[in-house]
Design a protein around this motif. Structure first.
Motif, PDB file in Angstrom:
ATOM      1  N   GLN A   4      10.400   4.929  -4.359  1.00  0.00           N
ATOM      2  CA  GLN A   4      10.083   6.305  -4.947  1.00  0.00           C
ATOM      3  C   GLN A   4      10.142   6.777  -2.963  1.00  0.00           C
ATOM      4  O   GLN A   4       9.870   5.924  -2.554  1.00  0.00           O
ATOM      5  N   THR A  63       7.465   1.520  -6.981  1.00  0.00           N
ATOM      6  CA  THR A  63       6.449   2.117  -7.662  1.00  0.00           C
ATOM      7  C   THR A  63       6.130   0.248  -9.167  1.00  0.00           C
ATOM      8  O   THR A  63       5.452   0.700 -10.119  1.00  0.00           O
ATOM      9  N   ASP A 135      -1.466   9.677  -9.923  1.00  0.00           N
ATOM     10  CA  ASP A 135      -0.973  10.601  -9.458  1.00  0.00           C
ATOM     11  C   ASP A 135      -0.594  10.884  -8.925  1.00  0.00           C
ATOM     12  O   ASP A 135      -1.023  12.278  -9.378  1.00  0.00           O
ATOM     13  N   GLY A 138       3.417  13.635  -8.422  1.00  0.00           N
ATOM     14  CA  GLY A 138       4.628  12.901  -7.938  1.00  0.00           C
ATOM     15  C   GLY A 138       4.341  11.467  -7.697  1.00  0.00           C
ATOM     16  O   GLY A 138       5.666  10.636  -8.163  1.00  0.00           O
ATOM     17  N   VAL A 140       3.266   7.620  -7.303  1.00  0.00           N
ATOM     18  CA  VAL A 140       3.260   6.926  -8.406  1.00  0.00           C
ATOM     19  C   VAL A 140       2.393   5.395  -7.122  1.00  0.00           C
ATOM     20  O   VAL A 140       2.706   5.121  -6.976  1.00  0.00           O
TER      21      VAL A 140
END
Length: 617
Positions: A4, A63, A135, A138, A140
């Protein structure tokens, strides 16, 4: 593995990259100049920051919960070590060597090691109570509820280390004055930034919300940036307060600081040792410490005093202290020149010293050169027979014999010049004149490089286009020092480093070797502790060099070349500067290491047994 993206990772990755750069820089300095507590602690500290921030970035960008969990454990290996390493660096940086014991160095890591062990095993949930995935806009994010061991052994201990480090840095900045304020300020930022971010995170201040992204590793970017500025802008690893300590507190010279009323406001321990009087001197009028000091002249002068250890000669140097064009006091430096004065008196009382050296130079060296030339004449008929049988071998051997003959004749000529010099060594009848340094030094480098194929001569500085006060014997000075550096090396491939440093009125030529170093005997001879007539050992060549350059008003110093070898430095007076020669200078024997630079390497083409010249033996 899924990844991410987040801008929060940028400062963390910046901290990782910069800490790797700083750590590499420290390791390079260690390899070039040798290990020191300051460099070792700095390298370890930047390495720990790299581990901490690197795994923090991996935890944030991945993630995969398994990767995030493992990264969380490993990042604490680095973060737990940063606090103790910062403290050790501060102690080394401020020259508190008496505190850097093995017990302390090991003891400060007991708590971090215990914490990491508990974190990896987590018995009874003492380190991690619970974990969860969050969260955060957006992202993780893997989060953990810290247990009591985590708070006590990580945050509280890190805060304690930070407090101790700040106490060391700030107390040193107060002691040394504003010269080191920039370095102290940057070190303070480096210490406070992550601790401050941790405190804001625990208290839940907005932007540091515990359920959001952990910004403590990002704050490490500010710490590393401060260390980078301190390292490269303010020469953190070059100019720590140890420079003040060496120049003032631990200096062999006595230093007295006076106020505008002539009262002592500061002194180092050497003052009492030189005067043979017990301190303190603070608050006393300067004439109560030493009557000769009341004179405010800026001239350098020498006085003779009586001490419990006997008569002692002190050189007095006085310098006014100015603040905004107002004289606020004076600094007086006392230097013990007893050995120099005794040496000069021994020269005056023992005229036979010149005869002793004349006998050494004229008799021994001329006889040896005569023997070599005689053997050479016996070889020449055999060599001539090779002209027709093997012209190639003949030409090669003829070049060698020509070099041998030239060296022998050169040494014989030197005996005449040196003999004349030694006869007038105390009268200083040889008047120095401007001499171009570059061609003289370059020619001697070429001659010595051509004579030794087992030696490596590295010139670390560009040869200066300057003139110095000397005479025709300057070439012999460099020839002697270069050949000695090679001949007396116990390595199969000797390495010699030549470094040139320039100042407004001096040009210093340092010749460093990797041999066994200078034994104690020559040191006593050079400093005058042992009269020449009572001396029997190596070092005559260096003594002659000193006698030569003293006539130029130059200075000779002998220093240890760590890790092995010695460095002989000749500091010549610039003829294109403002200073003029003022007669004989003293010799200094220290344990400092030579400076380094970049330059060229001269590889020689001939063997070491093909050159004849002076040596220390």
């Amino acid at each position: 593995m899924a990844w991410q993206h987040t801008v929060y990772a940028y400062p963390i990755l910046f901290a990782t990259a910069l800490s790797v750069v700083l750590g590499t820089y420290a390791v390079a300095r260690i390899r070039r100049r040798g290990r020191s507590p300051t460099l070792l602690a700095f390298a370890a500290m930047t390495g720990a920051i790299a581990i901490w921030t690197g795994f923090s970035a991996l935890k944030l960008l991945s993630t995969d919960p398994a990767v995030q969990f493992r990264s969380y454990q490993l990042l604490h290996v680095g973060s737990a070590a940063v606090g103790p390493l910062l403290l050790l660096f501060a102690l080394a940086y401020t020259d508190r060597s008496r505190w850097l014991t093995r017990s302390l160095s090991v003891g400060v890591f007991v708590v971090p090691v215990a914490f990491v062990a508990l974190l990896l095993t987590n018995p009874y949930d003492v380190a991690i109570i619970d974990t969860r995935m969050v969260d955060a806009d957006g992202l993780v994010v893997w989060r953990a509820d810290r247990g009591p061991a985590h708070v006590a052994l990580s945050f509280v201990y890190a805060a304690l280390m930070a407090a101790l480090t700040l106490a060391v840095v700030l107390s040193e900045s107060v002691r040394t004055g504003r010269t080191y304020y920039p370095q102290a300020a940057l070190l303070t930022v480096a210490v406070v930034a992550p601790i401050g971010a941790s405190f804001l995170t625990i208290t839940g201040v907005p932007l540091f919300d515990r359920e959001g992204v952990n910004l403590v590793p990002a704050a490490a970017g500010l710490s590393v940036a401060a260390l980078g500025v301190a390292t490269f802008r303010y020469r953190l690893l070059d100019l720590p307060p140890i420079a003040y300590t060496t120049a003032m507190r631990n200096s062999p010279d006595g230093v007295l600081v006076l106020d505008s009323n002539g009262r002592v406001v500061h002194s180092n321990e050497s003052v009492g040792q030189l005067l043979g009087v017990s301190p303190p001197f603070t608050g006393k009028p300067v004439d109560a410490v030493l009557p000769e000091l009341c004179d405010e002249t800026d001239d350098v002068r020498t006085v003779e005093i009586e001490t419990p250890e006997g008569d002692r000669f002190l050189e007095l140097r006085s310098q006014p202290l100015h603040s905004q064009e107002t004289t606020v006091g004076r600094v007086i430096v006392l230097r013990d020149v007893t050995a120099q004065k005794r040496y000069e008196r021994s020269l005056e009382l023992r005229n036979e010293q010149g005869e002793l050296l004349n006998q050494l130079v004229r008799h021994d060296i001329r006889n040896e050169m005569g023997l070599v030339l005689g053997l050479l004449r016996r070889v020449e008929p055999e060599l001539e027979r090779l002209r027709e049988d093997n012209p190639e071998v003949h030409d090669r051997l003829a070049a060698h014999t020509d070099r041998i003959r030239w060296n022998c004749e050169h040494v014989v000529d030197l005996t005449e010049t040196v003999g004349e010099l030694l006869q007038t060594i105390d009268q200083r009848e040889r008047e120095p004149r401007p001499v171009e340094l570059e061609p003289v030094l370059e020619e001697e480098l070429d001659i010595v490089a051509a004579a030794f194929d087992n030696a490596r001569i590295e010139v670390e500085s560009k040869l200066p286009d300057a003139t110095v006060y000397a005479d025709e014997m300057l070439s012999s000075v460099f020839y002697n020092l270069l050949t000695n550096a090679i001949v007396h090396s116990d390595n199969p491939r000797p390495e010699v480093t030549v470094t040139i440093a320039e100042s407004a009125d001096r040009i210093a030529v340092a010749i460093a070797d990797d041999g066994p170093g200078l034994p104690e005997g020559p040191t006593e001879l050079l400093t005058g502790a042992t009269p020449l007539s009572e001396y029997d050992g190596p070092g005559y060549g260096l003594y002659i060099v000193r006698s030569l350059i003293e006539g130029y008003g130059a200075e000779l110093s002998v220093a240890e070349n760590r890790p092995t070898g010695s460095t002989v430095t000749v500091r010549l007076i610039r003829a294109d500067g403002d200073r003029k020669p003022e007669g004989a200078q003293t010799v200094t024997v220290t344990d400092s290491a030579p400076s380094a630079g970049t330059g060229t390497v001269m590889e020689s083409e001939r063997s070491s047994d093909e050159v004849t010249g002076w040596s220390n033996d």
